[in-house]
Design a protein around this motif. Structure first.
Motif, PDB file in Angstrom:
ATOM      1  N   LEU A 213     -21.669 -28.729  35.186  1.00 19.68           N
ATOM      2  CA  LEU A 213     -23.791 -27.959  35.303  1.00 19.68           C
ATOM      3  C   LEU A 213     -23.713 -27.147  36.552  1.00 19.68           C
ATOM      4  O   LEU A 213     -24.200 -27.454  37.568  1.00 19.68           O
ATOM      5  N   THR A 214     -22.643 -26.450  36.807  1.00 16.36           N
ATOM      6  CA  THR A 214     -23.443 -25.670  37.986  1.00 16.36           C
ATOM      7  C   THR A 214     -22.741 -23.898  36.756  1.00 16.36           C
ATOM      8  O   THR A 214     -22.058 -23.969  35.552  1.00 16.36           O
ATOM      9  N   SER A 215     -22.741 -23.095  37.786  1.00 24.42           N
ATOM     10  CA  SER A 215     -22.625 -22.050  37.635  1.00 24.42           C
ATOM     11  C   SER A 215     -20.840 -21.461  37.523  1.00 24.42           C
ATOM     12  O   SER A 215     -20.653 -20.440  36.643  1.00 24.42           O
ATOM     13  N   ASP A 216     -20.155 -21.859  38.060  1.00 27.26           N
ATOM     14  CA  ASP A 216     -18.691 -21.959  38.295  1.00 27.26           C
ATOM     15  C   ASP A 216     -18.366 -22.439  37.767  1.00 27.26           C
ATOM     16  O   ASP A 216     -17.517 -23.621  37.667  1.00 27.26           O
ATOM     17  N   VAL A 217     -18.085 -22.470  35.712  1.00 28.93           N
ATOM     18  CA  VAL A 217     -17.424 -23.414  35.276  1.00 28.93           C
ATOM     19  C   VAL A 217     -16.141 -22.465  34.343  1.00 28.93           C
ATOM     20  O   VAL A 217     -16.807 -21.568  33.825  1.00 28.93           O
ATOM     21  N   ARG A 218     -15.146 -22.943  34.248  1.00 29.31           N
ATOM     22  CA  ARG A 218     -13.973 -22.207  33.751  1.00 29.31           C
ATOM     23  C   ARG A 218     -13.341 -22.802  32.863  1.00 29.31           C
ATOM     24  O   ARG A 218     -12.831 -24.520  33.443  1.00 29.31           O
ATOM     25  N   PRO A 219     -12.355 -22.535  31.879  1.00 30.86           N
ATOM     26  CA  PRO A 219     -11.315 -23.537  30.822  1.00 30.86           C
ATOM     27  C   PRO A 219     -10.417 -24.030  31.807  1.00 30.86           C
ATOM     28  O   PRO A 219     -10.136 -23.593  32.891  1.00 30.86           O
ATOM     29  N   ALA A 220      -9.760 -25.378  31.572  1.00 29.42           N
ATOM     30  CA  ALA A 220      -8.987 -25.972  32.151  1.00 29.42           C
ATOM     31  C   ALA A 220      -7.230 -25.136  33.084  1.00 29.42           C
ATOM     32  O   ALA A 220      -7.670 -25.007  34.077  1.00 29.42           O
ATOM     33  N   GLU A 221      -7.222 -24.478  31.955  1.00 26.95           N
ATOM     34  CA  GLU A 221      -6.036 -24.186  32.615  1.00 26.95           C
ATOM     35  C   GLU A 221      -6.102 -22.510  33.871  1.00 26.95           C
ATOM     36  O   GLU A 221      -5.510 -21.981  34.265  1.00 26.95           O
ATOM     37  N   GLU A 222      -7.560 -23.170  33.883  1.00 25.23           N
ATOM     38  CA  GLU A 222      -7.880 -21.562  35.127  1.00 25.23           C
ATOM     39  C   GLU A 222      -7.859 -22.174  36.613  1.00 25.23           C
ATOM     40  O   GLU A 222      -8.029 -21.730  37.067  1.00 25.23           O
ATOM     41  N   TYR A 223      -7.516 -23.592  36.587  1.00 26.17           N
ATOM     42  CA  TYR A 223      -7.822 -23.975  37.958  1.00 26.17           C
ATOM     43  C   TYR A 223      -6.351 -24.697  37.949  1.00 26.17           C
ATOM     44  O   TYR A 223      -5.259 -24.891  37.284  1.00 26.17           O
ATOM     45  N   SER A 224      -6.029 -24.746  38.967  1.00 27.12           N
ATOM     46  CA  SER A 224      -4.763 -25.697  40.015  1.00 27.12           C
ATOM     47  C   SER A 224      -4.742 -26.568  40.047  1.00 27.12           C
ATOM     48  O   SER A 224      -5.103 -27.654  38.922  1.00 27.12           O
ATOM     49  N   GLU A 225      -3.050 -26.487  39.436  1.00 31.53           N
ATOM     50  CA  GLU A 225      -2.238 -27.689  38.858  1.00 31.53           C
ATOM     51  C   GLU A 225      -2.592 -28.620  39.533  1.00 31.53           C
ATOM     52  O   GLU A 225      -2.799 -30.184  39.189  1.00 31.53           O
ATOM     53  N   ASP A 226      -3.574 -28.907  41.163  1.00 27.40           N
ATOM     54  CA  ASP A 226      -3.747 -29.610  41.367  1.00 27.40           C
ATOM     55  C   ASP A 226      -5.249 -30.179  42.048  1.00 27.40           C
ATOM     56  O   ASP A 226      -6.344 -30.987  42.408  1.00 27.40           O
ATOM     57  N   ASP A 227      -5.792 -29.932  40.712  1.00 30.63           N
ATOM     58  CA  ASP A 227      -7.318 -29.927  40.696  1.00 30.63           C
ATOM     59  C   ASP A 227      -7.786 -30.930  38.983  1.00 30.63           C
ATOM     60  O   ASP A 227      -7.406 -30.955  38.392  1.00 30.63           O
ATOM     61  N   PHE A 228      -8.225 -31.792  39.546  1.00 32.42           N
ATOM     62  CA  PHE A 228      -8.601 -32.939  38.625  1.00 32.42           C
ATOM     63  C   PHE A 228      -9.163 -32.502  36.910  1.00 32.42           C
ATOM     64  O   PHE A 228      -8.661 -32.750  35.576  1.00 32.42           O
ATOM     65  N   ARG A 229      -9.577 -30.674  37.178  1.00 29.04           N
ATOM     66  CA  ARG A 229     -10.017 -30.706  36.163  1.00 29.04           C
ATOM     67  C   ARG A 229      -9.365 -29.975  35.185  1.00 29.04           C
ATOM     68  O   ARG A 229      -9.588 -30.102  33.858  1.00 29.04           O
ATOM     69  N   ARG A 230      -8.033 -29.622  35.372  1.00 28.18           N
ATOM     70  CA  ARG A 230      -7.205 -28.701  34.945  1.00 28.18           C
ATOM     71  C   ARG A 230      -6.307 -30.170  33.798  1.00 28.18           C
ATOM     72  O   ARG A 230      -6.133 -29.733  32.344  1.00 28.18           O
ATOM     73  N   HIS A 231      -6.993 -31.159  34.470  1.00 30.59           N
ATOM     74  CA  HIS A 231      -6.381 -32.520  33.183  1.00 30.59           C
ATOM     75  C   HIS A 231      -7.019 -33.055  32.880  1.00 30.59           C
ATOM     76  O   HIS A 231      -6.759 -34.398  32.242  1.00 30.59           O
ATOM     77  N   ASN A 232      -8.560 -32.533  32.467  1.00 33.21           N
ATOM     78  CA  ASN A 232      -9.474 -33.947  32.164  1.00 33.21           C
ATOM     79  C   ASN A 232     -10.146 -32.695  30.303  1.00 33.21           C
ATOM     80  O   ASN A 232     -10.488 -31.388  30.706  1.00 33.21           O
ATOM     81  N   ALA A 233     -10.557 -33.901  30.059  1.00 35.10           N
ATOM     82  CA  ALA A 233     -10.657 -33.353  28.550  1.00 35.10           C
ATOM     83  C   ALA A 233     -11.845 -32.178  27.853  1.00 35.10           C
ATOM     84  O   ALA A 233     -11.956 -31.589  27.410  1.00 35.10           O
ATOM     85  N   ARG A 234     -12.793 -32.508  29.782  1.00 33.82           N
ATOM     86  CA  ARG A 234     -13.928 -32.141  29.201  1.00 33.82           C
ATOM     87  C   ARG A 234     -13.606 -30.598  29.365  1.00 33.82           C
ATOM     88  O   ARG A 234     -14.870 -29.412  28.801  1.00 33.82           O
ATOM     89  N   TRP A 235     -13.028 -30.142  29.772  1.00 36.32           N
ATOM     90  CA  TRP A 235     -12.407 -28.620  30.179  1.00 36.32           C
ATOM     91  C   TRP A 235     -11.256 -27.906  29.099  1.00 36.32           C
ATOM     92  O   TRP A 235     -11.515 -26.915  29.474  1.00 36.32           O
ATOM     93  N   GLN A 236     -11.086 -29.010  28.046  1.00 38.61           N
ATOM     94  CA  GLN A 236     -10.248 -28.266  27.650  1.00 38.61           C
ATOM     95  C   GLN A 236     -10.833 -28.368  26.176  1.00 38.61           C
ATOM     96  O   GLN A 236     -11.344 -28.741  25.407  1.00 38.61           O
ATOM     97  N   GLY A 237     -10.030 -27.640  24.993  1.00 37.20           N
ATOM     98  CA  GLY A 237     -10.282 -26.817  23.774  1.00 37.20           C
ATOM     99  C   GLY A 237     -12.052 -26.879  23.554  1.00 37.20           C
ATOM    100  O   GLY A 237     -12.776 -26.482  23.683  1.00 37.20           O
ATOM    101  N   GLU A 238     -12.111 -27.504  22.314  1.00 39.71           N
ATOM    102  CA  GLU A 238     -13.285 -27.976  21.729  1.00 39.71           C
ATOM    103  C   GLU A 238     -14.008 -28.243  22.586  1.00 39.71           C
ATOM    104  O   GLU A 238     -15.487 -28.854  22.713  1.00 39.71           O
ATOM    105  N   HIS A 239     -13.666 -29.428  23.511  1.00 32.24           N
ATOM    106  CA  HIS A 239     -14.856 -29.987  24.018  1.00 32.24           C
ATOM    107  C   HIS A 239     -15.452 -29.243  25.089  1.00 32.24           C
ATOM    108  O   HIS A 239     -16.501 -28.751  25.219  1.00 32.24           O
ATOM    109  N   TYR A 240     -14.306 -27.851  25.703  1.00 33.06           N
ATOM    110  CA  TYR A 240     -14.844 -26.811  26.361  1.00 33.06           C
ATOM    111  C   TYR A 240     -15.411 -26.633  26.107  1.00 33.06           C
ATOM    112  O   TYR A 240     -17.119 -25.896  26.372  1.00 33.06           O
TER     113      TYR A 240
END
Length: 329
Positions: A213-240
């Motif tokens: 809910l901010t201006s800095d939103v990117r799909p999961a693959e653009e976050y680093s491996e140690d970032d929670f969002r890379r592995h969270n469904a809300r940042w992936q595919g159709e959910h994103y």
């Protein structure tokens, strides 16, 4: 900043708090210690009096508590510091399971007091409900610490109605912390009514949807491996894609009101009840200023209805991987 009563047991805090987890874990590499200390101290200068940390956030080494304690030492009498117990850790410092045995609680509190550089913890949360330890035993252990003057208020995190009631019967629960936002609405049906009934304050964590809910939103693959969002469904595919459409609508609505989307999201939470104090996490002083501005935003019934139209059921996708989603009892 305006203050709010967190429940009916005497706990008061700024209307917007600061969650500090991101300084040391979950969202990629954090700032160095000196910068983190400066940012937290600046939050207090800007009006924040409620700061949230935990033993876990230092990966079992109390690092986050040390940073919070150092930053707030000059202002200790003017702030409320909340921390948490409830995990055991392996040799690498990573959590290896839950542990809310009474003696373990006491050991963690002594370590937290040293890390924070204080003689009392304002709010002590059980971080997650431990199914192997009766909640009555947990509440009794915290009650003993309150009687000894080492803790002021008892809190629970991600607890369900039955657990809350059982704990409250032994030691009044002053505050409940659970994820809640425009994106995450699960607490509304069963949990919030119990909190209101028992006079318990409510602290929503991840009130900005972990950054969605901010201006800095990117799909999961653009976050680093140690970032929670890379592995969270809300940042992936159709959910994103679905969630991005929701946020774009919220952006447009916020712009119509002359505010930012984070301010809209935080003002929405503040409108849910006078006992609600969200704790957005950020490493940026500019974002702290932005978040604090939400305390001055008033949403009309029509505004709240419009938000409900845009987000009737919360976000698309689960908030945690299935295996780690808290089970409310």
């Amino acid at each position: 900043m305006q203050t709010r009563a967190l429940g009916t047991h005497g706990l008061e805090a700024s209307a917007i708090g600061l969650g500090t987890m991101g300084f040391t874990m979950a969202y990629g590499p954090g700032p160095d210690r000196a910068e983190a200390v400066r940012t937290i101290a600046k939050a207090h200068e800007l009006g924040v009096t409620f700061f949230d940390t935990a033993e876990l956030y230092g990966l079992g080494r109390h690092l986050n508590e040390q940073i919070v304690g150092e930053a707030l030492a000059p202002y200790r009498k003017d702030v409320v510091i909340a921390t948490k117990f409830g995990f055991r850790f392996g040799p690498d410092g990573r959590p290896s399971g839950l542990d809310s045995r009474p003696q373990h609680i006491r050991d963690v509190v002594e370590d937290s007091l040293r890390a924070l550089g204080t003689d009392v913890i304002d709010v002590l949360y059980q971080h997650r409900v431990d199914p192997d330890v009766p909640i009555e035993d947990v509440a009794g252990a915290v009650r003993g610490l309150i009687d000894e003057g080492k803790v002021r208020f008892f809190g629970l995190s991600e607890a369900g109605p039955e657990t809350i009631r059982k704990a409250h019967a032994v030691q009044p629960v002053s505050v409940l912390q659970t994820e809640y936002s425009i994106f995450e609405r699960q607490v509304e049906d069963a949990v919030l009514p119990v909190v209101e009934e028992l006079g318990i304050g409510f602290v929503p964590y991840s009130p900005l949807g972990r950054g969605f809910l901010t201006s800095d939103v990117r799909p999961a693959e653009e976050y680093s491996e140690d970032d929670f969002r890379r592995h969270n469904a809300r940042w992936q595919g159709e959910h994103y894609a679905a969630n991005r459409r929701i946020v774009d609508e919220l952006h447009a609505f916020a712009a119509q009101k002359g505010i930012t989307t984070p301010q809209l999201a935080l003002a929405w939470l503040l409108a849910q009840g006078d006992e609600v104090v969200p704790i957005p996490g950020t490493r940026s002083v500019d974002r702290i200023r932005e978040n604090i501005g939400a305390a001055d935003v008033r949403l009309s019934p029509q505004d709240l209805a419009r938000i409900q139209e845009i987000v009737p059921d919360g976000a698309s996708g689960s908030r945690y991987p299935e295996a780690s989603t808290p089970v409310w009892v």
